[in-house]
Write a protein that holds these residues in place. Structure first.
Motif, mmCIF file in Angstrom:
data_model
loop_
_atom_site.group_PDB
_atom_site.id
_atom_site.type_symbol
_atom_site.label_atom_id
_atom_site.label_comp_id
_atom_site.label_asym_id
_atom_site.label_seq_id
_atom_site.Cartn_x
_atom_site.Cartn_y
_atom_site.Cartn_z
ATOM 1 N N GLY A 23 24.558 -33.410 2.713
ATOM 2 C CA GLY A 23 26.451 -32.980 2.221
ATOM 3 C C GLY A 23 26.998 -33.177 3.416
ATOM 4 N N GLY A 24 26.633 -33.653 4.357
ATOM 5 C CA GLY A 24 27.544 -34.221 5.524
ATOM 6 C C GLY A 24 28.135 -33.262 6.561
ATOM 7 N N ILE A 25 28.728 -33.553 7.045
ATOM 8 C CA ILE A 25 29.712 -32.891 8.162
ATOM 9 C C ILE A 25 30.877 -31.536 8.390
ATOM 10 C CG2 ILE A 25 27.552 -33.050 9.988
ATOM 11 C CD1 ILE A 25 30.049 -35.495 10.894
ATOM 12 N N ASN A 26 30.702 -30.884 8.623
ATOM 13 C CA ASN A 26 32.102 -30.467 8.245
ATOM 14 C C ASN A 26 32.967 -30.920 9.490
ATOM 15 O OD1 ASN A 26 32.228 -28.555 10.585
ATOM 16 N ND2 ASN A 26 31.710 -26.756 8.770
ATOM 17 N N ARG A 27 34.410 -30.399 9.521
ATOM 18 C CA ARG A 27 35.555 -30.736 10.745
ATOM 19 C C ARG A 27 35.450 -30.548 12.024
ATOM 20 N NH1 ARG A 27 40.394 -27.349 8.278
ATOM 21 N NH2 ARG A 27 39.387 -27.360 6.481
ATOM 22 N N GLY A 29 32.158 -30.729 13.412
ATOM 23 C CA GLY A 29 30.633 -31.228 13.545
ATOM 24 C C GLY A 29 29.574 -30.487 12.865
ATOM 25 N N GLU A 30 29.470 -29.150 11.725
ATOM 26 C CA GLU A 30 28.559 -28.988 11.954
ATOM 27 C C GLU A 30 28.413 -29.109 10.203
ATOM 28 O OE1 GLU A 30 30.762 -25.376 12.098
ATOM 29 O OE2 GLU A 30 30.421 -24.623 13.912
ATOM 30 N N PRO A 31 27.418 -28.979 10.295
ATOM 31 C CA PRO A 31 26.924 -29.590 8.299
ATOM 32 C C PRO A 31 27.350 -28.373 7.560
ATOM 33 C CG PRO A 31 24.946 -27.726 10.126
ATOM 34 C CD PRO A 31 25.757 -28.135 10.613
ATOM 35 N N MET A 32 27.682 -28.993 5.979
ATOM 36 C CA MET A 32 28.467 -28.829 5.122
ATOM 37 C C MET A 32 27.186 -27.397 4.676
ATOM 38 S SD MET A 32 31.171 -29.258 5.167
ATOM 39 C CE MET A 32 31.769 -29.100 3.112
ATOM 40 N N TYR A 33 26.175 -27.747 4.777
ATOM 41 C CA TYR A 33 25.007 -27.051 4.196
ATOM 42 C C TYR A 33 24.162 -26.447 5.212
ATOM 43 C CZ TYR A 33 26.584 -28.719 -0.426
ATOM 44 O OH TYR A 33 27.727 -29.001 -1.375
ATOM 45 N N ARG A 34 23.313 -25.322 5.032
ATOM 46 C CA ARG A 34 22.874 -24.610 5.538
ATOM 47 C C ARG A 34 21.969 -23.334 5.388
ATOM 48 N NH1 ARG A 34 25.774 -21.069 10.232
ATOM 49 N NH2 ARG A 34 26.259 -18.655 8.993
ATOM 50 N N ALA A 35 20.350 -23.450 5.583
ATOM 51 C CA ALA A 35 19.193 -22.761 5.124
ATOM 52 C C ALA A 35 19.013 -21.687 6.153
ATOM 53 C CB ALA A 35 18.200 -23.535 4.859
ATOM 54 N N GLU A 80 23.373 -22.242 2.264
ATOM 55 C CA GLU A 80 24.925 -21.968 2.167
ATOM 56 C C GLU A 80 25.603 -23.009 1.881
ATOM 57 O OE1 GLU A 80 25.524 -17.853 4.814
ATOM 58 O OE2 GLU A 80 24.729 -19.856 5.514
ATOM 59 N N ARG A 81 27.192 -22.976 1.454
ATOM 60 C CA ARG A 81 27.867 -24.580 1.661
ATOM 61 C C ARG A 81 29.221 -23.710 2.322
ATOM 62 N NH1 ARG A 81 32.259 -27.039 -0.414
ATOM 63 N NH2 ARG A 81 32.133 -29.206 -0.473
ATOM 64 N N TRP A 82 29.243 -25.104 3.983
ATOM 65 C CA TRP A 82 30.383 -24.145 4.344
ATOM 66 C C TRP A 82 31.625 -24.675 3.717
ATOM 67 C CZ3 TRP A 82 34.904 -27.477 6.059
ATOM 68 C CH2 TRP A 82 35.556 -26.802 7.074
ATOM 69 N N MET A 83 32.637 -23.284 3.616
ATOM 70 C CA MET A 83 34.228 -23.183 2.814
ATOM 71 C C MET A 83 35.315 -23.275 4.233
ATOM 72 S SD MET A 83 33.479 -23.531 0.155
ATOM 73 C CE MET A 83 35.002 -23.257 -0.686
ATOM 74 N N PRO A 84 35.855 -24.194 4.582
ATOM 75 C CA PRO A 84 36.878 -24.358 5.202
ATOM 76 C C PRO A 84 38.068 -22.850 5.378
ATOM 77 C CG PRO A 84 37.759 -25.394 3.196
ATOM 78 C CD PRO A 84 36.452 -25.164 2.795
ATOM 79 N N ARG A 116 37.293 -20.571 11.592
ATOM 80 C CA ARG A 116 37.023 -22.217 11.669
ATOM 81 C C ARG A 116 35.812 -22.012 10.138
ATOM 82 N NH1 ARG A 116 35.491 -25.071 16.462
ATOM 83 N NH2 ARG A 116 33.406 -24.945 15.785
ATOM 84 N N GLY A 117 36.244 -21.271 9.581
ATOM 85 C CA GLY A 117 35.840 -21.311 8.137
ATOM 86 C C GLY A 117 34.444 -20.484 8.117
ATOM 87 N N GLU A 118 33.587 -20.709 7.046
ATOM 88 C CA GLU A 118 32.581 -19.934 6.652
ATOM 89 C C GLU A 118 32.063 -20.404 6.089
ATOM 90 O OE1 GLU A 118 30.611 -17.632 7.617
ATOM 91 O OE2 GLU A 118 31.639 -15.691 8.462
ATOM 92 N N TYR A 119 30.584 -19.818 6.233
ATOM 93 C CA TYR A 119 29.344 -20.272 5.239
ATOM 94 C C TYR A 119 29.119 -19.536 4.101
ATOM 95 C CZ TYR A 119 27.890 -23.888 8.047
ATOM 96 O OH TYR A 119 27.586 -25.320 8.421
#
Length: 184
Positions: A23-27, A29-35, A80-84, A116-119
């Motif tokens: 999924g890559g990383i967000n702005r 530097g954290e992962p876009m997805y996490r378990a 979960e997926r990170w949302m800006p 900082r967004g939310e998962y």
């Protein structure tokens, strides 16, 4: 005193690595997805709370923010997926929509604005009858890739629909124009 014990687990490092690759990383530097394990994932909830003692009698009622388990079932893995932050609107909008008032006290029902967004929840790992399914690196990667593919497919589908609509509009205009010329 009431003491709540929660079963806590951390996702294996290889799961995190595979989710980051898929999924890559967000702005930040954290992962876009996490378990996350259901009991381990807490979220803010604001409102009026009633605390009881062991025999069920009311000890107190209070309006406040509490950090509580976010997902049910608690004994499952959740991806979960990170949302800006901008996906939640402005801080002013956030508080405008989420403030609750109880006994003259204001409290943000969903907690503070996610600066900082939310998962956000994507999927709960469970079998067809809701039974436990173990989180593995392959399963985690498959989920993240499927979500990413779905986003791309929807984008391509929208583009195709726009192109089809434009071609139809051109055909309709050409047909109208030829009919108008034939009448002359």
């Amino acid at each position: 005193m009431i003491r709540v014990l929660r079963e806590r687990h951390e996702a294996p490092p290889e799961v995190g690595r595979r989710l980051r690759l898929a999924g890559g990383i967000n702005r930040y530097g954290e992962p876009m997805y996490r378990a996350v394990w259901g009991w381990s994932r807490l979220g803010w909830i604001g409102g009026k709370w009633t605390d009881h003692n062991d025999d069920g009698s009311i000890l107190r009622e209070v309006v406040e923010l509490r950090h509580v388990p976010k997902y049910i079932p608690h004994d499952r893995w959740h991806v979960e997926r990170w949302m800006p932050p901008e996906s939640y609107g402005s801080p002013r909008d956030w508080y405008g929509y989420t403030i609750e008032r109880e006994n003259g006290v204001s409290v943000p029902a969903l907690g503070p604005y996610p600066e900082r967004g939310e998962y956000e929840h994507c999927v709960t790992l469970s079998g067809p009858q809701g039974e436990f399914v173990q989180l593995t690196p392959s399963v985690a990667e498959y989920i993240a890739r499927a979500i990413e593919f779905g986003k791309l497919a929807r984008s391509a589908e929208r583009r195709r629909a726009i192109d089809d609509r434009e071609r139809k509009a051109e055909r309709d205009y050409d047909s109208w124009a030829f009919d108008a010329l034939d009448d002359c």
